[in-house]
Write an enzyme that holds these catalytic residues in place. Structure first.
Site, PDB file in Angstrom:
ATOM      1  N   ASP A  56       0.804  -1.125  -0.052  1.00 10.85           N
ATOM      2  CA  ASP A  56      -0.015   0.058  -0.117  1.00 10.85           C
ATOM      3  C   ASP A  56       0.758   1.274   0.130  1.00 10.85           C
ATOM      4  O   ASP A  56       1.901   1.408   0.742  1.00 10.85           O
ATOM      5  CB  ASP A  56      -0.898   0.254   1.117  1.00 10.85           C
ATOM      6  CG  ASP A  56      -1.590  -1.227   1.725  1.00 10.85           C
ATOM      7  OD1 ASP A  56      -1.409  -2.116   0.889  1.00 10.85           O
ATOM      8  OD2 ASP A  56      -2.164  -1.274   2.701  1.00 10.85           O
TER       9      ASP A  56
HETATM   10  N1  DQQ Z   1      -1.946  -3.749   3.714  1.00  7.73           N
HETATM   11  C1  DQQ Z   1      -3.760  -3.741   3.866  1.00  7.73           C
HETATM   12  C2  DQQ Z   1      -4.048  -2.853   5.126  1.00  7.73           C
HETATM   13  C3  DQQ Z   1      -2.789  -3.108   5.995  1.00  7.73           C
HETATM   14  C4  DQQ Z   1      -1.877  -3.255   5.293  1.00  7.73           C
HETATM   15  C5  DQQ Z   1      -4.409  -3.433   2.634  1.00  7.73           C
HETATM   16  C6  DQQ Z   1      -0.731  -4.074   5.488  1.00  7.73           C
HETATM   17  O1  DQQ Z   1      -5.286  -3.153   5.550  1.00  7.73           O
HETATM   18  O2  DQQ Z   1      -2.869  -2.180   6.722  1.00  7.73           O
HETATM   19  O3  DQQ Z   1      -3.740  -3.946   1.518  1.00  7.73           O
HETATM   20  O4  DQQ Z   1       0.437  -4.200   4.816  1.00  7.73           O
END
Ligand code: DQQ
Length: 569
Positions: A56
């Protein structure tokens, strides 16, 4: 020698050796002279760290002359691991990047098992702060605060975690593993800050609202700001205003007259959004339509592979910019061999469409600085069942834009009301399935003999007297290799009565194909790994597999050179 190459390429050493001179013209010319060839699959103008896993985008922000992008990063390898850190890159133009040291790493009881996604908010006095999710020693997701160590450092290299963390723990009805990803905060007319955190409460996907006077003490608002039924847990909620009378972006706290709101959530592998109005007294986003349901009628930022996105307001250029994570679609064992996985999309400017019924996205103008070798032509008839090659550009690193005249509506097939799912329709009517008007569009990352090809195309239908355009990205023949996800993607584009043509733009960067239909009304991103590309250059074709001729009104294409800070071998 290896160290030198790493220094030149990553700019890491430029930053750490000569006093942060990112405008160093000598190094810039080294970049610009680089050949555009890179190893198979490795993108050249999309952002990713030198190696390892990235997911992300976190906390995009502009601060003292630099754009910052933090991101979920596994420093230990090229597969996901819950013990995430925040990687950090900075840029003065969103295209040329400097990769910095990690900004946040798991060290404290409140984040010892992982520093997960979050956002940056600029507090009064131009003070950026981070709210992020920590996985605590009990495996619970909690919300934490971090502040820059030195506000006079435009790179914001070091971050200090607040000693009073965690600020927010899971509320009643929310399990400890379903509570994450605080948004950028906004300030209401009452002077209080608001933030939303994603989660699952009593089986509803929720954007849980908190309010605070001081950014440290947060009070839960009983009802979520917005929610979805049967969607599963919500991740990475984003909530922001958009102008109804201009393409300019708005600050998250803007509350003037001519604005609507966007409520976005990531779930079941896609980023869905709704437009609506915001009632600050009830603390509710009132959706224009059904809100977020996860069905094929929901609006999505991207109908391909694009997740956990985040926007920010660029206060210098007065625009809102969207970033999304583009995962790999090869196998984890391929990623281990490659030593890297995951890239960021090209930053996209977002604004409301003229109809006010959806958002429009367009690659930031800065990407055009990387263009080379313009090839163009106008008004070319493309006979039914024909194709031609576009030459004179580097087809594996290309920005190609074309527009087609729309035919008379009488010539177009009627849309069967049963065909309500565009992805299914693109899958059952792929690029080699001939129709009346369409499929027509591009074959990119194609081998010369077309054994391997990715087709991005349109198929035209009518619903009463209105054109309905089906946009598809067909990866089914993208690679002869096995173990790759070759799912086909699709989106419907509702055309306006006044529309006389339909445009397509694709940014092709080796294994990434980011496509924008109808001036950005529909976006589809795909990952492709053709085998031929190991040894041979790609080809690009324009094709028409419909029975009727189509007219290409304009075609403009450029090779795209490598962004400064791009990673090569
Ligand atoms: N990636 C998710 C999120 C979390 C993160 C979404 C963990 O919900 O915080 O891709 O890497």
């Amino acid at each position: 020698m290896k160290v030198f190459v790493f220094c030149v390429i990553s700019l890491y050493c430029v930053l750490h050796s000569n006093g942060n001179d990112v405008h160093d013209t000598h190094v810039a010319s080294l970049y610009h002279n680089q050949a555009v060839k890179t190893r198979q699959g490795k993108p050249s103008f999309h952002l990713r760290p030198p190696n390892n896993w990235m997911n992300d985008p976190n906390g995009p922000v502009y601060y003292k002359g630099f754009y910052h992008l933090f991101y979920q990063y596994n420093p230990k390898g090229s597969v996901f691991n819950i013990k995430m850190s925040w990687g950090h890159s900075v840029s003065h133009d969103l295209i040329n990047w400097i990769h910095l040291n990690k900004a946040l790493v798991p060290t404290e009881p409140f984040d010892i098992k992982g520093c997960w996604s979050g956002s940056v908010t600029i507090l009064p006095g131009n003070k950026p702060v981070v709210l992020y999710t920590g996985i605590n020693s009990q495996n619970q997701q909690v919300q934490n605060l971090a502040i820059p160590k030195n506000l006079s450092d435009p790179f914001l290299k070091e971050w200090v975690k607040y000693v009073g963390n965690p600020l927010i723990t899971p509320p009643k009805g929310v399990k400890g593993d379903n509570f994450r990803d605080p948004s950028t905060a906004w300030k209401g007319k009452d002077g209080n800050w608001r933030v939303v955190v994603g989660g699952l409460r009593n089986n509803l996907g929720v954007a849980i609202l908190y309010r605070s006077k001081d950014f440290v003490n947060w009070i839960l608002h009983d009802d979520p700001l917005y929610f979805g039924v049967d969607t599963g847990v919500w991740e990475c909620p984003d909530f922001y205003p958009v102008s109804t009378n201009s393409r300019s972006g708005l600050d998250n706290s803007a509350n003037g007259k001519n604005q609507k709101y966007v409520g976005k959530a990531s779930f079941r592998g896609h980023d869905y959004y709704t437009l609506g109005s915001y009632d600050p007294f009830k603390e509710k986003l009132i959706p224009d339509g059904k809100g977020l349901t996860g069905s094929s009628s929901d609006l999505r930022y991207d109908y391909g592979i694009f997740y956990a996105s985040k926007t920010f307001f660029d206060s210098v250029k007065k625009r809102r910019i969207l970033w999304g994570w583009i995962p790999e679609s090869d196998s984890s064992s391929d990623d281990v061999k490659k030593g890297w996985a995951g890239i960021q999309s090209i930053p996209r400017q977002v604004y409301l469409s003229d109809t006010r019924r959806q958002l429009v996205q367009w690659p930031v103008a800065e990407i055009e600085k990387l263009r080379l070798n313009h090839v163009s032509f106008y008004d070319k008839k493309l006979k039914g069942k024909s194709l031609f090659e576009v030459t004179g550009v580097t087809a594996s690193q290309v920005d190609i834009q074309l527009s087609f005249n729309l035919p008379k509506i009488e010539e177009v097939e009627a849309l069967d009301p049963k065909w309500d799912d565009p992805q299914t329709l693109c899958t059952t009517k792929p690029a080699n399935y001939s129709g009346r008007v369409g499929p027509f569009g591009l074959l990119v990352m194609a081998s010369q003999d077309l054994t391997e090809q990715t087709a991005v195309f349109f198929r035209l239908f009518k619903d009463n007297r209105q054109f309905v355009v089906l946009m598809c990205s067909d990866q089914s023949r993208s690679s002869v290799m096995q173990g790759i996800d070759k799912t086909t993607y699709g989106a419907f584009i509702n055309m306006d009565h006044e529309d006389e043509m339909i445009s397509l733009r694709s940014l092709v960067d080796h294994s990434v194909v980011e496509s924008f239909g109808a001036d950005g009304r529909a976006c589809i991103t795909a990952r492709v790994y053709p085998q031929f590309h190991e040894n041979k250059e790609a080809h690009i074709y324009v094709f028409n597999n419909g029975s009727r001729d189509v007219v290409i009104k304009t075609l403009d294409t450029w090779s795209v050179k490598m962004g400064r800070g791009a990673i090569t071998d």
